[in-house]
Design an enzyme around this catalytic site. Sequence first.
Site, PDB file in Angstrom:
ATOM      1  N   LYS A 103      -5.934 -10.611  -6.496  1.00 49.46           N
ATOM      2  CA  LYS A 103      -7.143 -10.879  -5.715  1.00 49.46           C
ATOM      3  C   LYS A 103      -8.242  -9.867  -6.082  1.00 49.46           C
ATOM      4  CE  LYS A 103      -6.333  -7.977  -1.700  1.00 49.46           C
ATOM      5  NZ  LYS A 103      -6.405  -7.732  -0.287  1.00 49.46           N
ATOM      6  N   LYS A 140     -11.433  -4.161  -3.484  1.00 47.58           N
ATOM      7  CA  LYS A 140     -12.200  -2.918  -3.608  1.00 47.58           C
ATOM      8  C   LYS A 140     -11.469  -1.890  -4.441  1.00 47.58           C
ATOM      9  CE  LYS A 140     -14.097  -3.621   0.961  1.00 47.58           C
ATOM     10  NZ  LYS A 140     -13.923  -3.363   2.391  1.00 47.58           N
ATOM     11  N   LYS A 187       0.833  -1.209   0.000  1.00 48.78           N
ATOM     12  CA  LYS A 187       0.000   0.000   0.000  1.00 48.78           C
ATOM     13  C   LYS A 187       0.861   1.250   0.000  1.00 48.78           C
ATOM     14  CE  LYS A 187      -4.232  -1.553   2.295  1.00 48.78           C
ATOM     15  NZ  LYS A 187      -5.093  -1.391   3.471  1.00 48.78           N
TER      16      LYS A 187
HETATM   17  P1  AMP Z   1     -11.481  -5.902   3.832  1.00 45.70           P
HETATM   18  O1  AMP Z   1     -12.454  -5.506   2.816  1.00 45.70           O
HETATM   19  O2  AMP Z   1     -10.067  -5.668   3.428  1.00 45.70           O
HETATM   20  O3  AMP Z   1     -11.813  -5.382   5.195  1.00 45.70           O
HETATM   21  O4  AMP Z   1     -11.590  -7.492   3.907  1.00 45.70           O
HETATM   22  C1  AMP Z   1     -12.622  -8.126   4.584  1.00 45.70           C
HETATM   23  C2  AMP Z   1     -12.455  -9.626   4.591  1.00 45.70           C
HETATM   24  O5  AMP Z   1     -12.585 -10.160   3.273  1.00 45.70           O
HETATM   25  C3  AMP Z   1     -11.085 -10.108   5.093  1.00 45.70           C
HETATM   26  O6  AMP Z   1     -11.263 -11.256   5.891  1.00 45.70           O
HETATM   27  C4  AMP Z   1     -10.344 -10.431   3.838  1.00 45.70           C
HETATM   28  O7  AMP Z   1      -9.349 -11.403   4.031  1.00 45.70           O
HETATM   29  C5  AMP Z   1     -11.471 -10.963   2.967  1.00 45.70           C
HETATM   30  N1  AMP Z   1     -11.167 -10.792   1.543  1.00 45.70           N
HETATM   31  C6  AMP Z   1     -10.948  -9.624   0.900  1.00 45.70           C
HETATM   32  N2  AMP Z   1     -10.719  -9.827  -0.417  1.00 45.70           N
HETATM   33  C7  AMP Z   1     -10.788 -11.174  -0.609  1.00 45.70           C
HETATM   34  C8  AMP Z   1     -10.659 -12.015  -1.761  1.00 45.70           C
HETATM   35  N3  AMP Z   1     -10.411 -11.522  -2.968  1.00 45.70           N
HETATM   36  N4  AMP Z   1     -10.803 -13.352  -1.577  1.00 45.70           N
HETATM   37  C9  AMP Z   1     -11.076 -13.873  -0.360  1.00 45.70           C
HETATM   38  N5  AMP Z   1     -11.209 -13.121   0.753  1.00 45.70           N
HETATM   39  C10 AMP Z   1     -11.066 -11.798   0.644  1.00 45.70           C
END
Ligand code: AMP
Length: 340
Positions: A200, A203, A116
């Site tokens: 991956k 967002k 990041k």
């Molecule tokens: P965040 O949006 O970064 O707060 O992520 C929320 C949750 O979603 C966390 O447990 C991440 O590890 C999971 N996560 C985010 N992107 C992915 C993805 N592409 N595949 C699987 N899990 C994900």
Amino acid sequence: MPTPKPRVFSGIQPTADSLHLGNYLGALKQWVALQDDYDCIYSVVDLHALTVNPDPAVLRHRVRATAAQFLAAGVDAERSILFVQSQVPQHAQLTWLLNCLTGFGEAGRMTQFKDKSAKLGEKSITVGLFDYPILMAADILLYDARLVPVGEDQRQHLELSRTLAARLNSRYGEGAAVVPEALIVKQTAKIYDLQEPGAKMSKTGHPAGIIELMDDPKTIAKRIKSAVTDSGQEITWDPREKPGVANLLSIYSALTGRTVEQLVNDYQGKLYGHLKADLAEVVIEALAPFRERTALYLQDPGQLDRVLDQGAERAEAIARTVYQRVAARFGLGQAGAAAG
Ligand code: AMP
Ligand code: TRP
């Protein structure tokens, strides 16, 4: 008395209007299932979201939208605790104590921070972004959580949480903290970007590569139909040579409960186009009720806020006790607290 169920903690940042399929399959789906056998605490981690400097009104909306999506996915605010991180002040307090236990180099090795900060450039990186994993450790340790359901991208952060918990115990005596474990479901640990199957789903990725849970059916169909597939025609499970197709098969399998082997078998002799058309239908059908429920929760923000206030009260009752216990080990707090 029945033995208490082991505790689960997890959180998602309110950094978008909609969660995406990676969030759902990697994390939220597990959250919902775990409620049967564990004492679950789930949080909209808005303090983490501050690390990207959101507009205040946008953040406020996204906190509610994220909470509504947790509920729509099946988080049960009676059985589990659902709350907004910033409503429980002990998260920031425990972070400070953990900051003083964390090596500067140790925090600097976090790959997500390195990625990041490389993207943002040195001028825009804040101390908050650097401290993000320590705040995450505080979230988990504050509730004596044993199990933390997350996607693969959080593995290193979870490892740091474990290290810090173990350090608390070795420095201040056993019982200072519970050492948590990551729960990462292999098959859905990493859902990939539809346009760039090496990255991956995220967002911050290109919109065409993401399926948002709140997307309308037309958008979903378009995104899946234009997903990048691989050379060749045969539908086989080969994540290395055919990552695009493997990603579609993973999503398909996770949403229907059919195994990848079954799917590959059923699609023998069919084309990528068939797979995509069917998958589009599967995703649309799975998400339609979810969108409706989310909209209903958002129609009554007053009620949603009451649910979150109650969650915060229940969360704080636990957080206060654990924080006092840990702070006392450091030599903080009233003299009498040290006896506890
Ligand atoms: P965040 O949006 O970064 O707060 O992520 C929320 C949750 O979603 C966390 O447990 C991440 O590890 C999971 N996560 C985010 N992107 C992915 C993805 N592409 N595949 C699987 N899990 C994900
Ligand atoms: N860092 C996590 C993510 O980006 C979100 C998070 C914050 C979290 N605190 C947590 C996840 C505690 C699990 C437990 O996905």
